[in-house]
Design an enzyme around this catalytic site. Sequence first.
Site, mmCIF file in Angstrom:
data_model
loop_
_atom_site.group_PDB
_atom_site.id
_atom_site.type_symbol
_atom_site.label_atom_id
_atom_site.label_comp_id
_atom_site.label_asym_id
_atom_site.label_seq_id
_atom_site.Cartn_x
_atom_site.Cartn_y
_atom_site.Cartn_z
ATOM 1 N N GLY A 20 0.821 -1.199 0.000
ATOM 2 C CA GLY A 20 0.000 0.000 0.000
ATOM 3 C C GLY A 20 0.853 1.246 0.000
ATOM 4 O O GLY A 20 2.079 1.192 -0.140
ATOM 5 N N GLY A 21 0.191 2.386 0.176
ATOM 6 C CA GLY A 21 0.918 3.641 0.141
ATOM 7 C C GLY A 21 1.840 3.857 1.319
ATOM 8 O O GLY A 21 2.828 4.587 1.215
ATOM 9 N N VAL A 25 2.748 -5.605 3.426
ATOM 10 C CA VAL A 25 2.317 -6.731 4.249
ATOM 11 C C VAL A 25 2.935 -8.001 3.678
ATOM 12 O O VAL A 25 2.857 -8.254 2.472
ATOM 13 C CB VAL A 25 0.783 -6.847 4.291
ATOM 14 C CG1 VAL A 25 0.369 -8.060 5.132
ATOM 15 C CG2 VAL A 25 0.165 -5.569 4.859
ATOM 16 N N LYS A 41 2.975 -6.551 8.962
ATOM 17 C CA LYS A 41 2.803 -5.235 8.349
ATOM 18 C C LYS A 41 3.979 -4.355 8.729
ATOM 19 O O LYS A 41 4.240 -4.132 9.911
ATOM 20 C CB LYS A 41 1.491 -4.605 8.828
ATOM 21 C CG LYS A 41 1.177 -3.248 8.209
ATOM 22 C CD LYS A 41 -0.205 -2.776 8.642
ATOM 23 C CE LYS A 41 -0.573 -1.461 8.004
ATOM 24 N NZ LYS A 41 -1.956 -1.036 8.371
ATOM 25 N N ASP A 124 -13.113 3.424 9.144
ATOM 26 C CA ASP A 124 -12.604 3.179 7.794
ATOM 27 C C ASP A 124 -13.173 1.873 7.240
ATOM 28 O O ASP A 124 -12.444 1.039 6.692
ATOM 29 C CB ASP A 124 -11.075 3.147 7.787
ATOM 30 C CG ASP A 124 -10.488 3.315 6.387
ATOM 31 O OD1 ASP A 124 -11.218 3.810 5.488
ATOM 32 O OD2 ASP A 124 -9.315 2.968 6.172
#
Length: 270
Positions: A20-21, A25, A41, A124
């Site tokens: 991801g940004g 992971v 992570k 979220d």
Amino acid sequence: MGEAGSDFGGYLIDREVARGGSAVVYQAHHPTEPTRPVALKVLNEVHRTPAWQARLDREFEFASFLNHPHIVRMYRHGRFWLAMQFVDGGRATRLRTLEDRLSALTQIAAALDYAHHRGIVHCDVKPANILLPQDFPRSGAVLTDFGTAHAVVEDVWRRRQHNPEVSLPYTAPEILLGKAPSAATDEYALACTAVELLTGSPPFTADDAAELVDAHLRQLPPPLAGTFGSATRAVDLVVERAMAKFPARRYESCAEFVDELSRAIADPPG
């Protein structure tokens, strides 16, 4: 760092599973438990800052506090990393049958209500944060990523409200207006998620962020034209209530919303 066999935080990396940004992971394992995979992570170099460490700590602490079969389990964490339950079946968007999609929504609704009763709002909820095991539906969906979660007993929102972290397609109007999140905020996001799982896209789509914000603040969710035949209008009414602009007008719980949604789909008007 990141190659198979390399060590991080006492865990041995097996392979990369997501990027991801802000973090990567990996599937990894601890040398003392070689047969139990974990999701490791690790923050990217550029995100190894006190603010991102605080977010990682929040993710670990909130999820650790919640003991529910459909909330990701946390194991250990350290500087710029955490180890958690490895969920090996991908995201909820891969579900193909209506029955499985409704089942996953029911499970996540139960997880959210459980968190809300313990004073935590996820903040979220979206398909990317709902993961599936390979043996779904036996094990059930798993809610992940409590990095932006909010404890309603804390008086911290006022310090964060000017720059909230949001996923715009799923963001409730009250958050866009700088107000504190509540259980109803997660319900709104779950309704947006439900629409995406049922139709292939969230209720509001736009290339421009300002258009998305305006839609959440001012527009009714678009009708689910023809998706469920004669049940479509009943489904629309359920979604409209769960996505009401004012939180007090939404359902009393996430479970109630999903129950009403399932009933509207299963029992179209005569």
